[in-house]
Design a protein around this motif. Sequence first.
Motif, PDB file in Angstrom:
ATOM      1  N   THR A  12      28.272  71.537  77.771  1.00  0.00           N
ATOM      2  CA  THR A  12      28.126  70.237  78.431  1.00  0.00           C
ATOM      3  C   THR A  12      28.094  69.117  77.400  1.00  0.00           C
ATOM      4  OG1 THR A  12      26.938  71.231  80.277  1.00  0.00           O
ATOM      5  CG2 THR A  12      26.667  68.856  79.966  1.00  0.00           C
ATOM      6  N   ILE A  15      31.572  68.562  75.915  1.00  0.00           N
ATOM      7  CA  ILE A  15      32.420  67.817  76.853  1.00  0.00           C
ATOM      8  C   ILE A  15      32.070  66.336  76.820  1.00  0.00           C
ATOM      9  CG2 ILE A  15      32.952  67.474  79.309  1.00  0.00           C
ATOM     10  CD1 ILE A  15      32.729  70.566  79.571  1.00  0.00           C
ATOM     11  N   GLN A  16      30.783  66.023  76.751  1.00  0.00           N
ATOM     12  CA  GLN A  16      30.358  64.623  76.681  1.00  0.00           C
ATOM     13  C   GLN A  16      30.884  63.962  75.405  1.00  0.00           C
ATOM     14  OE1 GLN A  16      26.108  65.132  77.098  1.00  0.00           O
ATOM     15  NE2 GLN A  16      26.183  64.898  79.325  1.00  0.00           N
ATOM     16  N   MET A  18      33.606  64.880  73.757  1.00  0.00           N
ATOM     17  CA  MET A  18      35.059  64.715  73.939  1.00  0.00           C
ATOM     18  C   MET A  18      35.360  63.515  74.829  1.00  0.00           C
ATOM     19  SD  MET A  18      36.729  68.572  74.095  1.00  0.00           S
ATOM     20  CE  MET A  18      36.594  68.622  75.829  1.00  0.00           C
ATOM     21  N   GLU A  19      34.590  63.344  75.899  1.00  0.00           N
ATOM     22  CA  GLU A  19      34.804  62.196  76.777  1.00  0.00           C
ATOM     23  C   GLU A  19      34.555  60.886  76.040  1.00  0.00           C
ATOM     24  OE1 GLU A  19      32.236  63.113  80.070  1.00  0.00           O
ATOM     25  OE2 GLU A  19      33.801  64.265  81.102  1.00  0.00           O
ATOM     26  N   SER A  20      33.541  60.861  75.200  1.00  0.00           N
ATOM     27  CA  SER A  20      33.253  59.655  74.418  1.00  0.00           C
ATOM     28  C   SER A  20      34.383  59.359  73.439  1.00  0.00           C
ATOM     29  CB  SER A  20      31.938  59.811  73.651  1.00  0.00           C
ATOM     30  OG  SER A  20      30.856  59.899  74.535  1.00  0.00           O
ATOM     31  N   TRP A  22      37.526  60.298  73.782  1.00  0.00           N
ATOM     32  CA  TRP A  22      38.687  59.881  74.576  1.00  0.00           C
ATOM     33  C   TRP A  22      38.541  58.423  75.010  1.00  0.00           C
ATOM     34  CZ3 TRP A  22      43.334  61.550  74.814  1.00  0.00           C
ATOM     35  CH2 TRP A  22      44.191  61.073  75.810  1.00  0.00           C
ATOM     36  N   ASP A  23      37.361  58.058  75.495  1.00  0.00           N
ATOM     37  CA  ASP A  23      37.119  56.671  75.902  1.00  0.00           C
ATOM     38  C   ASP A  23      37.328  55.719  74.735  1.00  0.00           C
ATOM     39  OD1 ASP A  23      36.529  57.471  78.482  1.00  0.00           O
ATOM     40  OD2 ASP A  23      34.346  57.375  78.201  1.00  0.00           O
ATOM     41  N   SER A  24      36.853  56.114  73.560  1.00  0.00           N
ATOM     42  CA  SER A  24      37.013  55.280  72.377  1.00  0.00           C
ATOM     43  C   SER A  24      38.488  55.119  72.021  1.00  0.00           C
ATOM     44  CB  SER A  24      36.247  55.900  71.209  1.00  0.00           C
ATOM     45  OG  SER A  24      36.480  55.178  70.032  1.00  0.00           O
ATOM     46  N   CYS A  26      41.024  55.385  74.074  1.00  0.00           N
ATOM     47  CA  CYS A  26      41.690  54.608  75.124  1.00  0.00           C
ATOM     48  C   CYS A  26      41.466  53.109  74.967  1.00  0.00           C
ATOM     49  CB  CYS A  26      41.214  55.066  76.502  1.00  0.00           C
ATOM     50  SG  CYS A  26      41.857  56.688  76.964  1.00  0.00           S
TER      51      CYS A  26
END
Length: 71
Positions: A12, A15-16, A18-20, A22-24, A26
């Motif tokens: 978990t 994944i958090q 990786m999401e951070s 990816w957001d950065s 983007c």
Amino acid sequence: MTVIEIEKLSVTEKIQVMESLWDSLCTDADNINSPAWHSEVLQQREEMLNDGTDTFIDWNDAKKDIRNQLP
């Protein structure tokens, strides 16, 4: 964060992270250049669609096809 620290994270938490990331990425997408081969591949695929040698398939059908190819 080092590789060793990452290995200690739960799924978990990974994944958090990786999401951070990816957001950065983007938010800074305008400063990221795609390699030249990306454009070449897209152009080839567009030409294949235009001349009828390739088609689109439904995403759900594509996922089923991929799953059927797995051992």
